[in-house]
Design a protein around this motif. Sequence first.
Motif, PDB file in Angstrom:
ATOM      1  N   GLY A 213       0.802  -1.229   0.000  1.00  0.00           N
ATOM      2  CA  GLY A 213       0.000   0.000   0.000  1.00  0.00           C
ATOM      3  C   GLY A 213       0.831   1.274   0.000  1.00  0.00           C
ATOM      4  O   GLY A 213       0.281   2.370  -0.144  1.00  0.00           O
ATOM      5  N   SER A 214       2.152   1.149   0.125  1.00  0.00           N
ATOM      6  CA  SER A 214       2.988   2.350   0.267  1.00  0.00           C
ATOM      7  C   SER A 214       2.992   3.204  -1.002  1.00  0.00           C
ATOM      8  O   SER A 214       3.258   4.411  -0.946  1.00  0.00           O
ATOM      9  CB  SER A 214       4.418   1.969   0.634  1.00  0.00           C
ATOM     10  N   GLN A 215       2.658   2.599  -2.156  1.00  0.00           N
ATOM     11  CA  GLN A 215       2.655   3.360  -3.414  1.00  0.00           C
ATOM     12  C   GLN A 215       1.605   4.468  -3.385  1.00  0.00           C
ATOM     13  O   GLN A 215       1.741   5.478  -4.066  1.00  0.00           O
ATOM     14  CB  GLN A 215       2.433   2.417  -4.609  1.00  0.00           C
ATOM     15  N   ALA A 216       0.575   4.264  -2.546  1.00  0.00           N
ATOM     16  CA  ALA A 216      -0.550   5.213  -2.559  1.00  0.00           C
ATOM     17  C   ALA A 216      -0.167   6.559  -1.951  1.00  0.00           C
ATOM     18  O   ALA A 216      -0.846   7.563  -2.178  1.00  0.00           O
ATOM     19  CB  ALA A 216      -1.734   4.612  -1.812  1.00  0.00           C
ATOM     20  N   SER A 217       0.926   6.600  -1.190  1.00  0.00           N
ATOM     21  CA  SER A 217       1.296   7.868  -0.538  1.00  0.00           C
ATOM     22  C   SER A 217       2.243   8.711  -1.380  1.00  0.00           C
ATOM     23  O   SER A 217       2.734   9.743  -0.919  1.00  0.00           O
ATOM     24  CB  SER A 217       1.952   7.594   0.816  1.00  0.00           C
ATOM     25  N   GLY A 218       2.541   8.261  -2.588  1.00  0.00           N
ATOM     26  CA  GLY A 218       3.372   9.080  -3.473  1.00  0.00           C
ATOM     27  C   GLY A 218       4.855   8.936  -3.189  1.00  0.00           C
ATOM     28  O   GLY A 218       5.282   8.097  -2.391  1.00  0.00           O
ATOM     29  N   LEU A 219       5.615   9.791  -3.843  1.00  0.00           N
ATOM     30  CA  LEU A 219       7.080   9.689  -3.788  1.00  0.00           C
ATOM     31  C   LEU A 219       7.631  10.345  -2.526  1.00  0.00           C
ATOM     32  O   LEU A 219       7.297  11.499  -2.228  1.00  0.00           O
ATOM     33  CB  LEU A 219       7.673  10.347  -5.038  1.00  0.00           C
ATOM     34  N   ARG A 220       8.469   9.631  -1.817  1.00  0.00           N
ATOM     35  CA  ARG A 220       9.129  10.190  -0.633  1.00  0.00           C
ATOM     36  C   ARG A 220      10.492  10.749  -1.029  1.00  0.00           C
ATOM     37  O   ARG A 220      11.019  10.435  -2.096  1.00  0.00           O
ATOM     38  CB  ARG A 220       9.266   9.087   0.423  1.00  0.00           C
ATOM     39  N   ALA A 221      11.052  11.572  -0.144  1.00  0.00           N
ATOM     40  CA  ALA A 221      12.360  12.172  -0.457  1.00  0.00           C
ATOM     41  C   ALA A 221      13.437  11.089  -0.438  1.00  0.00           C
ATOM     42  O   ALA A 221      13.462  10.236   0.457  1.00  0.00           O
ATOM     43  CB  ALA A 221      12.674  13.250   0.571  1.00  0.00           C
ATOM     44  N   HIS A 222      14.318  11.123  -1.441  1.00  0.00           N
ATOM     45  CA  HIS A 222      15.428  10.167  -1.534  1.00  0.00           C
ATOM     46  C   HIS A 222      16.751  10.915  -1.477  1.00  0.00           C
ATOM     47  O   HIS A 222      16.834  12.080  -1.831  1.00  0.00           O
ATOM     48  CB  HIS A 222      15.357   9.392  -2.856  1.00  0.00           C
ATOM     49  N   GLU A 223      17.791  10.201  -1.066  1.00  0.00           N
ATOM     50  CA  GLU A 223      19.141  10.764  -1.145  1.00  0.00           C
ATOM     51  C   GLU A 223      20.078   9.689  -1.684  1.00  0.00           C
ATOM     52  O   GLU A 223      19.820   8.492  -1.536  1.00  0.00           O
ATOM     53  CB  GLU A 223      19.601  11.264   0.229  1.00  0.00           C
ATOM     54  N   LEU A 224      21.170  10.145  -2.308  1.00  0.00           N
ATOM     55  CA  LEU A 224      22.102   9.216  -2.928  1.00  0.00           C
ATOM     56  C   LEU A 224      23.088   8.705  -1.879  1.00  0.00           C
ATOM     57  O   LEU A 224      23.778   9.482  -1.227  1.00  0.00           O
ATOM     58  CB  LEU A 224      22.848   9.938  -4.052  1.00  0.00           C
ATOM     59  N   ARG A 225      23.121   7.374  -1.708  1.00  0.00           N
ATOM     60  CA  ARG A 225      24.160   6.776  -0.851  1.00  0.00           C
ATOM     61  C   ARG A 225      24.924   5.776  -1.704  1.00  0.00           C
ATOM     62  O   ARG A 225      24.363   4.761  -2.123  1.00  0.00           O
ATOM     63  CB  ARG A 225      23.548   6.050   0.352  1.00  0.00           C
ATOM     64  N   GLY A 226      26.182   6.090  -1.977  1.00  0.00           N
ATOM     65  CA  GLY A 226      26.934   5.258  -2.921  1.00  0.00           C
ATOM     66  C   GLY A 226      26.289   5.406  -4.286  1.00  0.00           C
ATOM     67  O   GLY A 226      26.107   6.518  -4.778  1.00  0.00           O
ATOM     68  N   VAL A 227      25.911   4.276  -4.894  1.00  0.00           N
ATOM     69  CA  VAL A 227      25.244   4.364  -6.204  1.00  0.00           C
ATOM     70  C   VAL A 227      23.733   4.244  -6.067  1.00  0.00           C
ATOM     71  O   VAL A 227      23.018   4.259  -7.066  1.00  0.00           O
ATOM     72  CB  VAL A 227      25.745   3.260  -7.179  1.00  0.00           C
ATOM     73  N   HIS A 228      23.244   4.122  -4.830  1.00  0.00           N
ATOM     74  CA  HIS A 228      21.811   3.887  -4.651  1.00  0.00           C
ATOM     75  C   HIS A 228      21.084   5.113  -4.118  1.00  0.00           C
ATOM     76  O   HIS A 228      21.572   5.786  -3.207  1.00  0.00           O
ATOM     77  CB  HIS A 228      21.572   2.735  -3.672  1.00  0.00           C
ATOM     78  N   TRP A 229      19.906   5.366  -4.659  1.00  0.00           N
ATOM     79  CA  TRP A 229      19.010   6.365  -4.102  1.00  0.00           C
ATOM     80  C   TRP A 229      18.152   5.670  -3.055  1.00  0.00           C
ATOM     81  O   TRP A 229      17.490   4.671  -3.359  1.00  0.00           O
ATOM     82  CB  TRP A 229      18.140   6.979  -5.194  1.00  0.00           C
ATOM     83  N   VAL A 230      18.171   6.204  -1.839  1.00  0.00           N
ATOM     84  CA  VAL A 230      17.435   5.546  -0.757  1.00  0.00           C
ATOM     85  C   VAL A 230      16.557   6.585  -0.058  1.00  0.00           C
ATOM     86  O   VAL A 230      16.836   7.788  -0.083  1.00  0.00           O
ATOM     87  CB  VAL A 230      18.386   4.861   0.256  1.00  0.00           C
ATOM     88  N   ILE A 231      15.493   6.111   0.574  1.00  0.00           N
ATOM     89  CA  ILE A 231      14.564   7.029   1.241  1.00  0.00           C
ATOM     90  C   ILE A 231      15.301   7.690   2.407  1.00  0.00           C
ATOM     91  O   ILE A 231      15.879   7.017   3.264  1.00  0.00           O
ATOM     92  CB  ILE A 231      13.306   6.270   1.693  1.00  0.00           C
ATOM     93  N   SER A 232      15.274   9.025   2.412  1.00  0.00           N
ATOM     94  CA  SER A 232      16.140   9.782   3.325  1.00  0.00           C
ATOM     95  C   SER A 232      15.809   9.552   4.791  1.00  0.00           C
ATOM     96  O   SER A 232      16.702   9.517   5.628  1.00  0.00           O
ATOM     97  CB  SER A 232      16.002  11.279   3.090  1.00  0.00           C
ATOM     98  N   ASP A 233      14.518   9.429   5.113  1.00  0.00           N
ATOM     99  CA  ASP A 233      14.205   9.390   6.536  1.00  0.00           C
ATOM    100  C   ASP A 233      14.069   7.973   7.086  1.00  0.00           C
ATOM    101  O   ASP A 233      13.457   7.757   8.113  1.00  0.00           O
ATOM    102  CB  ASP A 233      12.959  10.225   6.847  1.00  0.00           C
ATOM    103  N   ILE A 234      14.634   7.008   6.383  1.00  0.00           N
ATOM    104  CA  ILE A 234      14.680   5.657   6.955  1.00  0.00           C
ATOM    105  C   ILE A 234      16.125   5.401   7.346  1.00  0.00           C
ATOM    106  O   ILE A 234      17.021   5.527   6.515  1.00  0.00           O
ATOM    107  CB  ILE A 234      14.210   4.595   5.946  1.00  0.00           C
ATOM    108  N   ASP A 235      16.345   5.066   8.598  1.00  0.00           N
ATOM    109  CA  ASP A 235      17.747   4.898   8.978  1.00  0.00           C
ATOM    110  C   ASP A 235      18.225   3.516   8.551  1.00  0.00           C
ATOM    111  O   ASP A 235      17.442   2.611   8.277  1.00  0.00           O
ATOM    112  CB  ASP A 235      17.958   5.209  10.464  1.00  0.00           C
ATOM    113  N   GLU A 236      19.553   3.394   8.451  1.00  0.00           N
ATOM    114  CA  GLU A 236      20.117   2.192   7.854  1.00  0.00           C
ATOM    115  C   GLU A 236      20.426   1.119   8.889  1.00  0.00           C
ATOM    116  O   GLU A 236      21.111   0.147   8.591  1.00  0.00           O
ATOM    117  CB  GLU A 236      21.410   2.550   7.110  1.00  0.00           C
ATOM    118  N   SER A 237      19.903   1.286  10.105  1.00  0.00           N
ATOM    119  CA  SER A 237      20.276   0.370  11.177  1.00  0.00           C
ATOM    120  C   SER A 237      19.798  -1.052  10.927  1.00  0.00           C
ATOM    121  O   SER A 237      20.178  -1.974  11.629  1.00  0.00           O
ATOM    122  CB  SER A 237      19.689   0.862  12.493  1.00  0.00           C
ATOM    123  N   GLY A 238      18.958  -1.215   9.894  1.00  0.00           N
ATOM    124  CA  GLY A 238      18.438  -2.551   9.626  1.00  0.00           C
ATOM    125  C   GLY A 238      17.019  -2.687  10.134  1.00  0.00           C
ATOM    126  O   GLY A 238      16.333  -3.649   9.820  1.00  0.00           O
TER     127      GLY A 238
END
Length: 259
Positions: free
Chosen positions: A144-169
Amino acid sequence: MRLTDEQLASFRRDGFYNVGRVFDEAELAEIGGEYDRLVTTDSQTLGNDRDGRYPYRAMMQFRSPVLRSYINHPALIELGLQLVGPDLRCWWDQGINKSPGAGSHIDWHQDNGYQSGSLPEYLTFWLALDDSDLENGGLLVVPGSQASGLRAHELRGVHWVISDIDESGADEPGAVSLEAKAGELLIFSSLLVHKTVGNHSADRQRRAWVIQYARGDASNAETGELYDNRAWVARAGQRVEEPWSERRFDLAHNALDEG
Ligand SMILES: O=C(O)CCC(=O)C(=O)O
């Protein structure tokens, strides 16, 4: 093949659907053979040295006439026409082989997050060439996450990742594992929030061929670029026999690809 009304409703609600097998054994063997020739550690690797690298290859449609002949396969085009619209371009394709022991993950993102500006929602096909699950580098998705539209992304290495999700796993609330058996085709919205985990198995490779389709008039709302370097695969509701584009696609200057 076309989705039934019930399957379509499920796809629209969740943002993904496992459509099962659309290729026969001979076709899968042909795709797998070309894939293994192209997606090797000699091509390009993703991941990092600490967790383990794995082979990657972008835009295989330009590297193999055999694979190019599949991007307008009638089964894919029928689904694309149903889900995207009457005019379709093949936006992108890539081979990702999470090899055994390659523990690097691909962090939470939406496929639209890889484009600057704004590209309309498009359709991702994820063809499993091996069984895929959370042991060998499979997918986690947020239904269902597609319904909320595009979230902000940032470039980490070669990947664009959602900015406000931390990478702790820590995983996104509501995330579920999206498994596939070898030969099955997953479809998902380019706005679906997803990631793939590392391959922690001893001997189970996880090959996927990802092929994406966008509306034929897709352009970048910010830059005005018309994506006429992407191959037409359907026009006015009809499959195009020989994919073609107005402008040459430049393999050397595209995200994730080193040429
Ligand atoms: O197959 C993978 O490991 C990553 C796929 C993915 O996240 C994508 O194609 O956007």
